[in-house]
Motif scaffolding. Structure first.
Motif, PDB file in Angstrom:
ATOM      1  N   MET A  32      12.838 -10.169 -62.186  1.00  0.00           N
ATOM      2  CA  MET A  32      14.035 -11.013 -62.110  1.00  0.00           C
ATOM      3  C   MET A  32      14.034 -11.865 -60.848  1.00  0.00           C
ATOM      4  O   MET A  32      14.599 -12.966 -60.846  1.00  0.00           O
ATOM      5  N   ALA A  33      13.409 -11.408 -59.776  1.00  0.00           N
ATOM      6  CA  ALA A  33      13.288 -12.252 -58.582  1.00  0.00           C
ATOM      7  C   ALA A  33      12.522 -13.527 -58.903  1.00  0.00           C
ATOM      8  O   ALA A  33      12.853 -14.611 -58.399  1.00  0.00           O
ATOM      9  N   SER A  34      11.521 -13.397 -59.767  1.00  0.00           N
ATOM     10  CA  SER A  34      10.737 -14.557 -60.171  1.00  0.00           C
ATOM     11  C   SER A  34      11.470 -15.396 -61.213  1.00  0.00           C
ATOM     12  O   SER A  34      11.584 -16.618 -61.074  1.00  0.00           O
ATOM     13  N   VAL A  35      11.980 -14.737 -62.261  1.00  0.00           N
ATOM     14  CA  VAL A  35      12.601 -15.450 -63.381  1.00  0.00           C
ATOM     15  C   VAL A  35      13.855 -16.209 -62.944  1.00  0.00           C
ATOM     16  O   VAL A  35      14.100 -17.343 -63.381  1.00  0.00           O
ATOM     17  N   LEU A  36      14.655 -15.599 -62.067  1.00  0.00           N
ATOM     18  CA  LEU A  36      15.916 -16.217 -61.646  1.00  0.00           C
ATOM     19  C   LEU A  36      15.769 -17.106 -60.416  1.00  0.00           C
ATOM     20  O   LEU A  36      16.747 -17.685 -59.948  1.00  0.00           O
ATOM     21  N   GLY A  37      14.581 -17.205 -59.881  1.00  0.00           N
ATOM     22  CA  GLY A  37      14.344 -18.115 -58.762  1.00  0.00           C
ATOM     23  C   GLY A  37      14.790 -17.613 -57.409  1.00  0.00           C
ATOM     24  O   GLY A  37      14.914 -18.414 -56.462  1.00  0.00           O
ATOM     25  N   PHE A  38      15.013 -16.316 -57.265  1.00  0.00           N
ATOM     26  CA  PHE A  38      15.374 -15.797 -55.949  1.00  0.00           C
ATOM     27  C   PHE A  38      14.240 -16.011 -54.947  1.00  0.00           C
ATOM     28  O   PHE A  38      14.480 -16.142 -53.744  1.00  0.00           O
ATOM     29  N   ASP A  39      13.015 -16.024 -55.433  1.00  0.00           N
ATOM     30  CA  ASP A  39      11.882 -16.246 -54.540  1.00  0.00           C
ATOM     31  C   ASP A  39      11.938 -17.630 -53.895  1.00  0.00           C
ATOM     32  O   ASP A  39      11.668 -17.786 -52.697  1.00  0.00           O
ATOM     33  N   GLN A  40      12.363 -18.633 -54.677  1.00  0.00           N
ATOM     34  CA  GLN A  40      12.406 -19.997 -54.161  1.00  0.00           C
ATOM     35  C   GLN A  40      13.434 -20.164 -53.043  1.00  0.00           C
ATOM     36  O   GLN A  40      13.290 -21.034 -52.176  1.00  0.00           O
ATOM     37  N   ARG A  41      14.459 -19.313 -53.049  1.00  0.00           N
ATOM     38  CA  ARG A  41      15.453 -19.357 -51.973  1.00  0.00           C
ATOM     39  C   ARG A  41      14.815 -19.148 -50.605  1.00  0.00           C
ATOM     40  O   ARG A  41      15.306 -19.637 -49.590  1.00  0.00           O
ATOM     41  N   TYR A  42      13.736 -18.385 -50.604  1.00  0.00           N
ATOM     42  CA  TYR A  42      13.121 -18.006 -49.335  1.00  0.00           C
ATOM     43  C   TYR A  42      11.769 -18.684 -49.111  1.00  0.00           C
ATOM     44  O   TYR A  42      10.982 -18.256 -48.277  1.00  0.00           O
ATOM     45  N   GLY A  43      11.508 -19.722 -49.881  1.00  0.00           N
ATOM     46  CA  GLY A  43      10.338 -20.548 -49.628  1.00  0.00           C
ATOM     47  C   GLY A  43       9.029 -20.005 -50.151  1.00  0.00           C
ATOM     48  O   GLY A  43       7.956 -20.404 -49.677  1.00  0.00           O
ATOM     49  N   ILE A  44       9.089 -19.107 -51.151  1.00  0.00           N
ATOM     50  CA  ILE A  44       7.863 -18.570 -51.743  1.00  0.00           C
ATOM     51  C   ILE A  44       7.943 -18.683 -53.263  1.00  0.00           C
ATOM     52  O   ILE A  44       9.009 -18.945 -53.833  1.00  0.00           O
ATOM     53  N   ARG A  45       6.799 -18.443 -53.908  1.00  0.00           N
ATOM     54  CA  ARG A  45       6.752 -18.326 -55.366  1.00  0.00           C
ATOM     55  C   ARG A  45       6.031 -17.029 -55.699  1.00  0.00           C
ATOM     56  O   ARG A  45       4.888 -16.822 -55.278  1.00  0.00           O
ATOM     57  N   ILE A  46       6.703 -16.143 -56.444  1.00  0.00           N
ATOM     58  CA  ILE A  46       6.091 -14.882 -56.866  1.00  0.00           C
ATOM     59  C   ILE A  46       5.245 -15.143 -58.102  1.00  0.00           C
ATOM     60  O   ILE A  46       5.748 -15.586 -59.140  1.00  0.00           O
ATOM     61  N   ASP A  47       3.957 -14.888 -57.970  1.00  0.00           N
ATOM     62  CA  ASP A  47       3.004 -15.023 -59.072  1.00  0.00           C
ATOM     63  C   ASP A  47       2.746 -13.619 -59.618  1.00  0.00           C
ATOM     64  O   ASP A  47       1.964 -12.855 -59.053  1.00  0.00           O
ATOM     65  N   LEU A  48       3.421 -13.268 -60.716  1.00  0.00           N
ATOM     66  CA  LEU A  48       3.346 -11.914 -61.252  1.00  0.00           C
ATOM     67  C   LEU A  48       2.055 -11.688 -62.012  1.00  0.00           C
ATOM     68  O   LEU A  48       1.650 -12.516 -62.821  1.00  0.00           O
ATOM     69  N   ARG A  49       1.439 -10.534 -61.773  1.00  0.00           N
ATOM     70  CA  ARG A  49       0.187 -10.164 -62.426  1.00  0.00           C
ATOM     71  C   ARG A  49       0.365  -8.801 -63.102  1.00  0.00           C
ATOM     72  O   ARG A  49       0.614  -7.799 -62.420  1.00  0.00           O
ATOM     73  N   CYS A  50       0.252  -8.740 -64.426  1.00  0.00           N
ATOM     74  CA  CYS A  50       0.406  -7.489 -65.163  1.00  0.00           C
ATOM     75  C   CYS A  50      -0.862  -6.653 -65.026  1.00  0.00           C
ATOM     76  O   CYS A  50      -1.971  -7.134 -65.277  1.00  0.00           O
ATOM     77  N   GLU A  51      -0.701  -5.396 -64.628  1.00  0.00           N
ATOM     78  CA  GLU A  51      -1.809  -4.458 -64.490  1.00  0.00           C
ATOM     79  C   GLU A  51      -1.667  -3.360 -65.543  1.00  0.00           C
ATOM     80  O   GLU A  51      -0.564  -3.067 -66.000  1.00  0.00           O
ATOM     81  N   MET A  52      -2.769  -2.726 -65.906  1.00  0.00           N
ATOM     82  CA  MET A  52      -2.722  -1.729 -66.973  1.00  0.00           C
ATOM     83  C   MET A  52      -3.010  -0.310 -66.500  1.00  0.00           C
ATOM     84  O   MET A  52      -2.967   0.625 -67.293  1.00  0.00           O
ATOM     85  N   SER A  53      -3.335  -0.124 -65.227  1.00  0.00           N
ATOM     86  CA  SER A  53      -3.505   1.232 -64.701  1.00  0.00           C
ATOM     87  C   SER A  53      -3.153   1.229 -63.230  1.00  0.00           C
ATOM     88  O   SER A  53      -3.300   0.216 -62.528  1.00  0.00           O
TER      89      SER A  53
END
Length: 399
Positions: A32-53
């Motif tokens: 939700m930090a990424s989807v709702l843009g909370f990251d942009q408030r603080y000058g970053i972009r969260i690049d989410l990476r799905c892991e399987m283990s």
């Protein structure tokens, strides 16, 4: 808000932050930090990476393929102490969740009367076959909570049953196929076992330890040292998202809708939402609303990197022989948990910060944990500290 972040702590050293997550409900604040843009408030972009283990999460944090990740607490402390892999200085940036895991027993065991700890012990006493139970990572949260629950009911997890490692998304299929007798994992997989009529919820993790530490935001210590302003911005963004989730039931429903996407958990929205909202069914006809459901903020109580939380995982790693000697529990926790960095991020996001760095609780066996005598606590259990053999894996995973 980005301007405010720059004024207080300076601009983040890097704009795009590669953040791993496992497809579990308790990754919600990162998503939700990424989807709702909370990251942009603080000058970053969260690049989410799905892991399987979880082993992949550990390895990618250690080799720099991920900057930070949704992580098991015991994974981070274990990597810092060199358990199962080359030792690497690690960092806990913040807590992401409390509560919301579960121990599931197979429908086959339930049909024979094993529906909780005491009845499982009774069934084990008259069963020649050695039962198999899965967790998600040796020395991780689920392994240690499962072992604690078994031992509290007089079942020795090192001798009375067989413990194996599986990724959480494979738990239900393995249970249904008869490869497992039970498992401990995060949601929504316990709820899925109930929905699929192949498992019953024997215990929630909050019944083992109310408001226990769940997942954390982990990183290498090197990343935290080299990119402190990036870490502060990341933590502040996730704090805002965590506050948003906990603020309203409708926000939890909305988070469940997002998490259901194939990009994240790839499971039915209603399945995720039920236990995210604290609505439990155990598969045996009992339904309840749990006041100690999965939580993400709790006015910052969830998120503060309590030194006693990190120390507890080390005491259990010591209890079960994963650590051959007592570490300097307090010094290790102080090195791993980035309290000063967190406090800066909390100030930036307007999150209350506790005065101390320890908290206390009484677990289901009546033992109090407060971090005051970690070595004594680890040695106080009747079982453990004997077997230093690595826990087996049901499938091959790199350690």
């Amino acid at each position: 808000m980005a301007g405010l972040a720059n004024a207080r702590v300076g601009a983040p050293e890097q704009e795009t932050v590669r953040v791993g997550f496992m497809p579990l409900t308790d990754c919600a604040s990162l998503v939700m930090a990424s989807v709702l843009g909370f990251d942009q408030r603080y000058g970053i972009r969260i690049d989410l990476r799905c892991e399987m283990s979880w082993s992949s999460v550990r390895d990618k944090l250690c080799d720099g393929a991920l900057d930070a990740s949704h992580a098991l607490y015991g994974l981070v402390t274990g990597a810092h102490l060199g358990l199962g892999a080359r030792r690497r200085d690690m960092a806990v940036l913040m807590g992401l969740s409390q509560n919301g895991q579960a121990i599931t027993l197979s429908r086959r065991l339930a049909s024979r009367g094993a529906v909780d700890g005491p009845s499982l012990k009774a069934l084990l006493a008259v069963t020649e076959r050695r039962m198999t139970f899965a967790h998600t990572f040796p020395g991780g949260n689920h392994a240690l909570l499962l072992s604690y629950w078994l031992a509290a009911h007089g079942i020795d997890p090192q001798h009375d049953v067989r413990l194996v490692t599986l990724p959480p998304s494979q738990m239900v299929a393995s249970l249904e196929a008869g490869h497992l007798d039970g498992f401990c994992a995060g949601e929504p997989w316990s709820a899925r076992a109930v929905q699929d009529s192949c498992g019953v919820t024997a215990a929630t993790s909050q019944q083992i330890w109310r408001n226990h530490p769940g997942k954390v935001l982990g990183a290498s210590a090197d990343f935290a040292r080299r990119k402190p302003r990036t870490c502060i911005a990341l933590v502040a963004a996730v704090l805002d998202a965590a506050r948003w989730i906990d603020a309203d039931e409708a926000h939890r429903e909305a988070a469940a809708e997002v998490l259901a996407s194939p990009a994240y958990i790839n499971a039915a929205q209603e399945l995720i939402a039920a236990r995210l909202l604290g609505r439990y069914q155990d598969g045996l006809g009992k339904s309840w609303t749990d006041p100690d459901r999965l939580r993400f903020h709790g006015d910052g109580d969830v998120n503060f990197p309590w030194l006693s939380d990190a120390m507890w995982f080390m005491t259990q790693q010591r209890r079960w022989g994963m650590l051959k000697a007592d570490p300097d529990y307090l010094a290790v926790a102080g090195a791993v948990n980035q309290v000063d960095l967190y406090r800066e991020a909390a100030e930036l996001s307007g999150t209350p910060v506790p005065a101390g760095v320890m908290r206390s609780a009484v677990l289901l066996d009546g033992k109090r944990w407060d971090g005051s005598d970690a070595a004594g606590y680890a040695a106080s259990f009747d079982n453990g500290m004997m077997n230093t053999t690595a826990l087996p894996s049901l499938r091959s995973e790199p350690d």
